[in-house]
Design an enzyme around this catalytic site. Structure first.
Site, short mmCIF file in Angstrom:
data_model
loop_
_atom_site.label_atom_id
_atom_site.label_comp_id
_atom_site.label_asym_id
_atom_site.label_seq_id
_atom_site.Cartn_x
_atom_site.Cartn_y
_atom_site.Cartn_z
N LYS A 213 10.02 6.98 -10.83
CA LYS A 213 9.41 5.93 -10.00
C LYS A 213 10.48 5.35 -9.08
CE LYS A 213 7.59 2.22 -12.08
NZ LYS A 213 6.61 1.37 -12.79
N GLY B 270 2.40 -0.19 -6.78
CA GLY B 270 2.95 -1.39 -6.16
C GLY B 270 4.46 -1.34 -6.06
N PHE B 271 5.12 -0.65 -7.01
CA PHE B 271 6.57 -0.56 -6.99
C PHE B 271 7.05 0.47 -5.98
CE2 PHE B 271 10.65 1.07 -8.55
CZ PHE B 271 11.35 -0.11 -8.77
N GLY B 272 6.32 1.56 -5.87
CA GLY B 272 6.72 2.61 -4.94
C GLY B 272 6.09 3.94 -5.31
N ASP C 91 -0.62 -7.31 -16.39
CA ASP C 91 -1.30 -6.40 -15.46
C ASP C 91 -1.97 -5.27 -16.23
OD1 ASP C 91 -2.19 -5.59 -12.99
OD2 ASP C 91 -0.38 -4.51 -12.45
#
EC number: 2.7.11.1
Length: 924
Positions: free
Chosen positions: A623, A605-607, A721
């Site tokens: 990341k 989701g972040f990349g 999460d």
């Protein structure tokens, strides 16, 4: 003759006047209860298409500086060319509309296209209705149906990442039948369709309830029908207008309407189907069909003409997630295929109770009193909607009481307020802390009733006059009172204050307020020492004592089991937040370390995540936030700040970061064994059968990492999460919890914290958290329960490619566990390779974690202990089997032991190992 003519004229005039009055009354009656608001409109106006009167919103928000004009490309079909933008730092802005208690209403907000980054929420009262997000060049309408709980309702816009905005707000009374199965819910409109409609929209005055019927295009497989019908008796108060019903879709065999993109969590949906037979030659029994929702038959042998009328409608309910499929199939023996004229789909959302009505009325009254002298006060301007729920008001804190929230703290210190202290503050019956210090209040201090629950009052640094009321000094629960630096107050109350046990400054300006730590330091140290000592003794006793386990599946016999001691005394470092060294990297260094992002190892989701090597040879995972990331600067800062303060063996450490040239990069150690998801059911290249002891060890490691977060000194941390892809495995298969972008500090006692940003992943999300938006550590516990089921079964939490009953891992596994058929859910790769007692410990913990109500779920510390016990049992069983192997016995991993109790090492009894299936104990 002349007189007769005059009389006729008079009668004609009277008749015209009467007709006009009847017409006006009829028109007025048709729109009774309608509220139509045009935000930032230049003036009130009448819409030329609907003939409805719209008023400006200046009675709610008079500031015109936040008015904006709608883009020209969208103006062709609009009467209001403006919208209001709420430029706020945080919180919510609400429109309070008049209602009639228990009346059912439709409320609809219209939001003009702004940008692809639009994202904020709207609510009805304290109930979140939905997210405003748009990626298409068109208006977005969000509509809800609700029963008014009182004589007014708030429609609120809640800021998340961008400033909220709105162009129109409409309130319309609706028939009671809309909520016949969901009387305590809010129904969110998903779709309202006029099949084969010719016009774009049909609404008021054609639809007297001002529902907006959207015309749909004709599918290639279906046949459109259109007739001018009249003199049809339309029974039912939710019936669409005849103009909607005069078109329909039909097919010789079946009609199908698929709605995808629904929310992935389970919701109840109400589906209203409307039928009008347009073929006058048909008789009852000639057009008969079955109605399915998501392949589940809801109506068998449905015949529109069966009741003698050409018109019929039906309301069907279903629980669904992700998608909803409406299918009409021709019944056996029917001459004609199915027909449908119009339908509606509404999603049922649980109604969230608002703040206690008495407290709500009192604080709204207090706000009005304060506004008399503080018209443009920033703090008061932010007070909008419910004071406790969905972004509490600034300075207000609440607690739960009898199913609703009550105000327990009011802190308006340093708010630049003037005038007299509102007398209504004395009516707040549950208020415990009142701080009005550092303002410009003048006049007298109001008297408080003896029933007040106040424990702390601070009125210092104001311009108050007179004497301290006796009623305050004598309050039964008060333990601190400060009123110094009010130069016009009399200070002749020292004797009374001396005779009380109240901590006070005696009204002096130079008196220092005793700090909590100074007043209670000795007591705290003494109490803390005693508590720590007791805790260690109890912990030692609990972990060292012999546990007696009743094995119900084995005749109810009790086997004593010596449990290994697995605990360690906390070091002093555990009681303080450590400052972990996190190194800043330049973008140039990152590009060198990754060889210009050469090796992609994952997406999230972040990349993107790339493999790299630092100067010292350490392999790292880099990341890099992508431009289309669903996470933003807030998540980047969140993870950076959190991982800079914590360190634990079972948490992925942060080695460094880069924040240059709009690039946001995080650097972690490379985890050579990937994630738990990869190993259980990931890509074939990454998948590898994990034996049961390894799975158990991974579960325990992840649990320890989460327990550390939940017991973090100062304020516990909630991950938000937890899932198998966020449990990484290093070279030695040690589990490390990762991805803290959504993590939050847990609400503390006295907070009234609600998170609209319900974060998590489908299949893992705590349903109670999603419905109530009340965040707690138990939300992580629910998600961890799903992970435990993944570990046992080797299955993903959601898989719609499986049969319908197996889509959800949790819903599929629960019946087997409750029926003591755990073998049915165990991963075939580990069957025969586990000890029954150890497996049952894990399954039972998983079931407890998945309790619908968080109150009944265990805490992570308890889960760690249970998993430690399970691992002890498994390891001891393995050691026992090794001794059997050394004597030429069977392979341990081809059998299941028939007893959960371990044989004594001194026993000379014959081994009781069998290769037959065993009956498992009942879950406790």
């Amino acid at each position: 003759m002349m007189e007769l003519r005059v009389i006729c004229i008079i009668r004609l005039v009277v008749a015209c006047v009467l007709c006009l009055c009847i017409f006006i009354r009829s028109a007025s009656s048709a729109t009774e209860g309608f509220e139509s608001i045009a935000c930032c409109a230049d003036s009130n106006y009448t819409d030329p298409k609907t003939n409805l009167n719209y008023t400006t919103d200046y009675r709610w928000y008079s500031d015109k500086s936040n008015c904006r004009q709608i883009p020209e490309i969208l103006l062709s079909h609009r009467s209001n060319i403006n919208f209001r933008l709420f430029d706020i730092d945080e919180g919510k802005r609400c429109y309070n509309l008049p209602t009639i208690k228990d009346q059912v209403y439709l409320i609809r907000g219209t939001f003009p296209f702004d940008s692809v980054n639009t994202s904020f929420y709207v609510s009805i009262g304290a109930t979140e209705l939905g997210e405003v997000t748009s990626s298409r060049l068109e208006d977005l309408e969000i509509e809800g149906v609700f029963r008014a709980p009182k004589d007014n309702i708030d429609f609120c816009l809640l800021k998340e990442d961008v400033n909220p905005f709105i162009s129109q707000l409409e309130l319309r009374p609706l028939p009671e039948e809309y909520l016949h199965d969901f009387s305590t819910n809010v129904l969110k409109l998903i779709s309202r369709n006029n099949l084969c409609g010719i016009e774009d929209d049909i609404r008021f005055p054609v639809d007297q309830n001002d529902r907006i019927w959207k015309a749909t295009s004709t599918p290639s497989y279906a046949l459109p029908l259109s007739f001018n019908v009249s003199n049809v008796e339309l029974n039912g108060k939710v019936t669409p207008p005849l103009q909607v019903l005069q078109t329909a879709l039909t097919h010789p065999e079946r009609l199908e309407f698929v709605h995808v993109g629904l929310e992935t969590d389970d919701y109840e949906y109400s589906v209203l189907l409307y039928f009008l037979e347009l073929n006058d030659t048909l008789k009852a029994g000639q057009r008969v069909f079955d109605i399915y929702l998501n392949s589940e038959i809801k109506k068998e042998g449905f015949d529109v003409l069966e009741g003698g009328s050409k018109y019929s409608y039906t309301v069907l309910n279903i629980s669904a997630n992700g998608s909803l499929n409406i299918t009409l199939v021709k019944a056996s023996g029917s001459k004609f295929g199915p027909l449908l004229n119009a339908y509606e789909i509404l999603q049922a959302r649980p109604w969230i109770d608002e703040t206690d009505q008495t407290d709500l009325e009192v604080i709204q009254k207090m706000r009005k009193e304060l506004l008399l002298q503080n018209q443009d006060n920033e703090a008061l301007e932010s007070w909008s909607g419910d004071p406790c729920m969905l972004f509490p008001w600034k300075g207000v804190a609440c607690d739960g009481s009898n199913g609703s929230s009550v105000i327990t703290k009011l802190d308006l210190s340093s708010s630049n307020l003037k005038g007299t202290i509102p007398s209504s503050v004395t009516e707040m019956t549950k208020l415990q802390i009142l701080n009005l210090s550092h303002n410009h209040f003048d006049g007298y201090i109001p008297s408080f009733p003896p029933s007040s629950l106040l424990i702390s009052v601070d009125l210092s640094y104001n311009d108050l006059t007179g004497q301290l009321p006796e009623s305050i000094i004598s309050l039964p629960h008060l333990n601190s009172l400060y009123f110094g630096c009010n130069q016009h107050m009399r200070d002749d109350d020292e004797a009374k204050l001396n005779s009380s046990l109240i901590n006070t400054d005696y009204g002096r300006c130079n008196a220092k307020k005793p700090k909590f730590g100074q007043v209670f330091m000795i007591g705290a140290i003494t109490s803390g020492s005693i508590l720590i000592t007791l805790a260690v003794v109890i912990l030692f006793f609990c972990r060292y004592r012999h546990k007696s386990i009743t094995l119900e599946g084995f005749g109810g016999k009790t086997y004593p089991m010596a449990t290994n001691i697995i605990f360690s005394l906390p070091s002093k470092d555990d009681f303080f937040i450590k400052s972990v060294s996190v190194k800043p990297f330049t973008l140039e260094y990152i590009e060198l370390a990754t060889e210009k992002y050469k090796t992609l190892i994952g997406e999230g989701g972040f990349g993107s995540v790339y493999r790299g090597t630092l100067d010292d040879g350490q392999e790292v995972a880099v990341k890099v936030r992508s431009a289309t990331s669903t996470q933003g600067t807030r998540e980047f800062d969140n993870e950076l700040n959190l991982l800079s303060a914590i360190q634990h063996e079972n948490l992925v450490p942060l080695l460094g970061y880069c924040n240059e040239y709009d690039q946001q990069i995080l650097v972690y150690p490379f985890m050579s064994n990937g994630s738990l998801l990869d190993r259980l059911y990931g890509e074939p290249a990454k998948r590898k059968i994990l034996d049961w002891p390894t799975r158990l060890s991974i579960a325990l490691g992840a649990a320890r990492g989460l327990a550390y977060l939940h017991t973090f000194p100062g304020r516990s941390v909630i991950h938000r999460d937890v899932k198998s892809s966020n449990i990484l495995l290093d070279h030695s298969m040690c589990a490390k919890v990762a991805d803290f972008g959504f993590s939050k500090y847990a609400p503390q006692e006295g907070d009234s914290y609600v998170s609209l940003e319900v974060r998590g992943t489908a299949g893992y999300l705590d349903p109670e958290y999603y419905k109530t938006q009340q965040l707690s550590e138990k939300s992580d516990v629910f998600s961890f329960g799903v992970v435990l089921l993944e570990i046992v079964s080797g299955r993903e939490p959601l898989n719609i490619k499986r049969p319908r009953v197996e889509w959800s891992l949790v819903e599929w596994a629960k019946p087997y566990i409750r029926a003591s058929k755990v073998d049915e859910i165990v991963d075939p790769g580990i069957k025969g390779g586990y000890h029954a007692e150890a497996l049952w410990r894990v399954v039972e913990v998983a079931l407890q974690c998945l309790e619908p109500y968080s109150t009944y779920r265990p805490c992570m510390v308890d889960i760690v202990r249970e998993l430690e016990d399970a691992l002890i049992i498994e390891n001891n069983a393995s050691e026992y089997m090794k001794s059997i192997d050394s004597l030429g016995g069977s392979n341990r991993y081809s059998i299941v032991m028939d007893k959960r109790a371990l044989p004594s090492t001194t026993s000379t009894a014959e081994s009781t190992i069998t290769t037959q299936n065993v009956s498992h104990p009942q879950p406790r």
